[in-house]
Design a protein around this motif. Structure first.
Motif, PDB file in Angstrom:
ATOM      1  N   ILE A  82      11.454  16.819   2.450  1.00 45.27           N
ATOM      2  CA  ILE A  82      11.985  15.870   1.135  1.00 45.27           C
ATOM      3  C   ILE A  82      10.502  15.519   0.668  1.00 45.27           C
ATOM      4  N   GLY A  83       9.640  14.822   1.437  1.00 45.03           N
ATOM      5  CA  GLY A  83       8.293  14.350   1.031  1.00 45.03           C
ATOM      6  C   GLY A  83       7.376  13.774   2.075  1.00 45.03           C
ATOM      7  N   LYS A  84       6.504  13.095   1.606  1.00 45.97           N
ATOM      8  CA  LYS A  84       5.465  12.630   2.463  1.00 45.97           C
ATOM      9  C   LYS A  84       5.383  11.107   2.211  1.00 45.97           C
ATOM     10  N   LEU A  85       5.373  10.301   3.456  1.00 45.14           N
ATOM     11  CA  LEU A  85       5.101   9.101   3.264  1.00 45.14           C
ATOM     12  C   LEU A  85       3.552   8.649   3.732  1.00 45.14           C
ATOM     13  N   GLN A  86       3.029   7.720   3.028  1.00 45.94           N
ATOM     14  CA  GLN A  86       1.651   7.525   3.261  1.00 45.94           C
ATOM     15  C   GLN A  86       1.156   6.264   3.018  1.00 45.94           C
ATOM     16  N   SER A  87       0.639   5.371   3.894  1.00 46.25           N
ATOM     17  CA  SER A  87       0.037   4.110   3.593  1.00 46.25           C
ATOM     18  C   SER A  87      -1.525   3.956   3.736  1.00 46.25           C
ATOM     19  N   ASP A  88      -2.003   3.101   3.090  1.00 44.99           N
ATOM     20  CA  ASP A  88      -3.408   3.038   2.776  1.00 44.99           C
ATOM     21  C   ASP A  88      -3.879   2.578   4.257  1.00 44.99           C
ATOM     22  N   GLN A  89      -3.014   1.927   5.018  1.00 48.00           N
ATOM     23  CA  GLN A  89      -3.303   1.481   6.343  1.00 48.00           C
ATOM     24  C   GLN A  89      -3.727   2.472   7.468  1.00 48.00           C
ATOM     25  N   ASP A  90      -3.394   3.837   6.923  1.00 48.14           N
ATOM     26  CA  ASP A  90      -3.527   5.041   7.953  1.00 48.14           C
ATOM     27  C   ASP A  90      -4.696   5.373   7.539  1.00 48.14           C
ATOM     28  N   ASN A  91      -5.674   5.290   8.268  1.00 46.76           N
ATOM     29  CA  ASN A  91      -7.101   5.720   8.001  1.00 46.76           C
ATOM     30  C   ASN A  91      -7.424   7.081   9.035  1.00 46.76           C
ATOM     31  N   GLY A 102       0.857  -1.279  -0.015  1.00 43.56           N
ATOM     32  CA  GLY A 102      -0.042  -0.003  -0.108  1.00 43.56           C
ATOM     33  C   GLY A 102       0.661   1.254  -0.010  1.00 43.56           C
ATOM     34  N   TRP A 103       2.304   1.095   0.007  1.00 40.01           N
ATOM     35  CA  TRP A 103       3.124   2.466  -0.163  1.00 40.01           C
ATOM     36  C   TRP A 103       2.729   3.073  -1.479  1.00 40.01           C
ATOM     37  N   MET A 104       2.938   4.431  -1.308  1.00 36.63           N
ATOM     38  CA  MET A 104       2.681   5.250  -2.325  1.00 36.63           C
ATOM     39  C   MET A 104       3.633   6.077  -2.947  1.00 36.63           C
ATOM     40  N   TRP A 105       5.025   5.533  -2.803  1.00 40.32           N
ATOM     41  CA  TRP A 105       6.487   6.258  -3.172  1.00 40.32           C
ATOM     42  C   TRP A 105       7.345   5.233  -3.534  1.00 40.32           C
ATOM     43  N   ASN A 106       8.336   5.633  -4.074  1.00 41.31           N
ATOM     44  CA  ASN A 106       9.565   4.739  -4.211  1.00 41.31           C
ATOM     45  C   ASN A 106      10.748   5.380  -4.402  1.00 41.31           C
ATOM     46  N   GLN A 107      10.822   6.555  -4.838  1.00 35.38           N
ATOM     47  CA  GLN A 107      11.829   7.470  -4.933  1.00 35.38           C
ATOM     48  C   GLN A 107      11.745   8.873  -4.683  1.00 35.38           C
TER      49      GLN A 107
END
Length: 712
Positions: free
Chosen positions: A71-80, A51-56
């Motif tokens: 730098i950026g934001k990390l977000q998982s679809d497990q985070d509701n 469910g991660w929405m980033w790679n680089q």
């Protein structure tokens, strides 16, 4: 600064932007096919994917702000959005260089980063349940790459370069290549694209803007080492392809023009003058002449030659390798009285000639005048050596020859002669002091010494220190004053059974004389041996002769040795002859004529006892003599037996008795009782003397003296 938002995400595993959701909903598309749909709160899922929405992420280097760099934001679809999800960061620089907000997934850099130190970082992230600590998603890896900026200036491989190029080189001749590098990213923009330029060194040199090769920019006439040898060139390397705003680095190149042989040697003056004493020997330096050459090293090496003048044969010239000077030396003896001065023309040129610069002016000429100084010279003999001959039988006082010397100076002083006695220790010769005539003082013998080498001294009367020597070789001429003799001692034998005319020996002769036509010997039987001779002599005509038998048989018992007298005569004048005696032994031989047995008398080389027999006899005589001497010595040193004294007699008696006993024939033995009765001793001795007529005493007999001690 480059920021990464949720709308700009690099996907992995084939995810498209349609699969991203900011509210936690997720749609997945794999290979263009919709595989499943999930709504928040529903439990039914056909397939669960990451469910991660980033790679680089990308981050600009050399951030200068005071706050952390976003730098950026990390977000998982497990985070509701319920606050139960915790973001966790690991990997390179996690917690130090990079920090992650555990609640919302914001990623920051804590300090300024340099791409030239490290171009990218590999990190890992996951989400866990805050309450249970259980991972909600597998750990996923991502990369943070640093974007390059032009923050590094070009750097040359050396601070200072050393180069060289021959002088008078053509335009465009390569000198040296310089190289610079830029630490910025060559794949990103023009930050590392370099252009070379010259900032110092015009107009002599230029540089290729792309390769950094430095070349000559002027022609041969302008690049002359003798005018200027060293140059300093500054080269710049600018990045950004040389555009404005680019960074610049520089280096220094020290360039030296190397020498070529483009200058001929030149004399420092056109005329040189020297003086030299006439007594100078060959090799004596006269003077040095100097020539200069603007070139250096091998190109400045030169050699000198004498090309003309009346002293070409009298003088030589050579080059001093250390100073490059021409050294004039004497080659032949000088004579002031004959020629007081000389003039020669000297030429100088380089030993190494470059055809590109050789011309008619590559040689130089100078005149050298040499004056000869007069000195007081010793007498000069008219010959370097003398050879004289005299017959060996010449009488004392006969002249052998003469020498002649004169004073070469203008004064012409008188000369007297003498013989160096170190060369005539036996004083065989003498010389007339006035006319130089050499004569004999003693008779000579060629067979003893065939040559005599003496030294004659000529001395000036007015100046005895001026003298000279000359060798005189005297050869003795042979006269026939020696008779020929047998060449060796011959040991000849003849068999008892032989035949008449049999050759038993071949003899030859030698002569101490040396006739000019060679030796010629004649052999014959002596007149005293011709009468009833048992042998004869046959001259072979080649300086040898054969000894022949005249009988068919000989007897050892009748006569074992024959003496054959042979007369040897030479063929020179006056004729000389001698008689040699040949000893012939008579021996028993086998059938082949080989000797088997000869008389003991004949076995010796001469009549009488052999040397071995004489030595044996002499040894026996010496041994006998030693035995006699030893026996005599022992007899004289023999101790006399002590007198027997009765145990009953308490007196000690000393008796001197010089008579000898008669051995077994002595029936009148000495009675010991005479010692005990001294009164009767005289009568006993007198009676013994009358009876022993065969013994003569050596000493006068004295009456014995009896010494008696009484012991108490």
């Amino acid at each position: 600064m480059r920021t990464i938002s949720l709308g700009v995400v690099w996907l992995c595993l084939g995810l498209s932007l349609d699969a991203l959701s900011l509210n936690g909903q997720r749609r997945e598309t794999v290979d263009g096919e919709k595989t499943g749909t999930a709504i928040r709160g529903e439990k039914l899922l056909k397939r669960v994917r990451r469910g991660w929405m980033w790679n680089q992420f990308f981050l600009q280097e050399e951030y200068t702000g005071s706050d952390y760099q976003y730098i950026g934001k990390l977000q998982s679809d497990q985070d509701n959005g319920s606050g139960l999800v915790k973001y966790v960061l690991s990997g390179e620089g996690a917690g130090t260089l990079f920090v992650l907000d555990e609640n919302n997934g914001d990623l920051h850099a804590t300090r300024r980063l340099d791409r030239e130190e490290k171009a990218f970082y590999i990190l890992k992230a996951t989400v866990v349940n805050k309450r249970t600590g259980q991972k909600l998603e597998p750990e996923t890896e991502f990369t943070v790459k640093l974007h390059d900026i032009n923050d590094n200036e070009p750097q040359f491989s050396r601070e200072v370069y050393i180069g060289s190029v021959p002088e008078r080189s053509d335009i465009g001749t390569s000198v040296i290549q310089v190289t610079a590098t830029d630490a910025d990213d060559s794949m990103y923009g023009n930050s590392a694209k370099l252009v070379y330029s010259i900032s110092q060194g015009h107009p002599y040199f230029s540089v290729d803007p792309n390769t950094g090769v430095i070349q000559t920019a002027l022609g041969p006439d302008d690049m002359d080492r003798e005018q200027r040898e060293h140059y300093q060139v500054v080269i710049e390397a600018k990045d950004m392809a040389g555009q404005r705003g680019g960074l610049t680095g520089s280096t220094t190149i020290n360039i030296t023009l190397t020498d070529v042989n483009d200058n001929p040697p030149r004399f420092t003056q056109s005329i040189y003058q020297f003086r030299v004493p006439e007594s100078s020997v060959s090799g004596t330096p006269v003077g040095r002449i100097l020539a200069t050459d603007r070139d250096i090293g091998m190109n400045a090496e030169m050699y000198f030659t004498i090309v003309s003048g009346d002293g070409m044969d009298m003088f030589d010239i050579s080059t001093d390798k250390d100073t490059q000077e021409g050294v004039i030396t004497v080659s032949k003896p000088l004579d002031f009285e004959k020629k007081p001065s000389y003039t020669v023309e000297i030429q100088v040129q380089n030993t190494q000639v470059d055809p590109r610069f050789m011309s008619a002016g590559s040689k130089d000429m100078a005149t050298v005048r040499i004056g000869v100084e007069d000195v007081d010279e010793p007498p000069l003999f008219d010959k370097a050596s003398y050879l004289m001959e005299v017959k060996e039988d010449a009488a004392v006082g006969v002249a052998v020859g003469s020498v002649s010397a004169m004073d070469p100076d203008a004064a012409r002083s008188m000369v007297k002669y003498s013989i160096d006695r170190r060369t005539d220790m036996d004083r065989l010769f003498n010389i007339h002091s006035g006319n130089g005539s050499v004569f004999l003082l003693r008779s000579l013998d060629r067979e003893e010494t065939a040559w005599h080498n003496i030294s004659v001294i000529a001395t000036e009367f007015n100046n005895p220190r001026q003298s000279s020597h000359v060798p005189v070789y005297i050869r003795l001429l042979d006269i026939n004053d020696n008779a020929p003799t047998f060449a060796t001692t011959y040991e000849t034998y003849v068999c008892e059974r032989t035949k008449a005319g049999q050759r038993i020996q071949t003899v030859s002769a030698v002569d101490a004389d040396e006739p000019s036509m060679g030796h010629k010997f004649f052999f014959s039987l002596a007149p005293e041996g011709t009468h009833r001779s048992n042998f004869t002599v046959r001259d072979n005509g080649d300086n040898t002769a054969g000894i022949l038998t005249r009988r068919a048989s000989y007897s050892r018992l009748h006569q074992s040795i024959y003496l054959v007298p042979v007369v040897i005569t030479d063929g020179d004048y006056p004729m000389q002859s001698s008689t040699g005696t040949l000893t012939v032994r008579v021996c028993t031989c086998d059938r082949e004529g080989n000797m088997e047995l000869c008389n003991a008398e004949a076995l010796s080389s001469s009549p009488g006892l052999s040397t071995g027999a004489l030595i044996a006899i002499l040894l026996c005589a010496i041994i006998l003599l030693m035995i006699v001497v030893l026996f005599t010595a022992l007899k004289r040193q023999r101790k006399k037996e002590p007198l027997i004294i009765s145990k009953e007699d308490v007196r000690d008696n000393v008796v001197s008795y010089n008579d000898e006993g008669g051995g077994e024939e002595d029936t009148q033995a000495f009675d010991i009782g005479a010692l005990r009765h001294p009164d009767a001793a005289a009568a006993v001795l007198e009676e013994s003397a009358k009876q022993r007529r065969d013994i003569i005493p050596s000493d006068t007999l004295l009456y014995p003296v009896f010494c008696i001690e009484n012991w108490t």
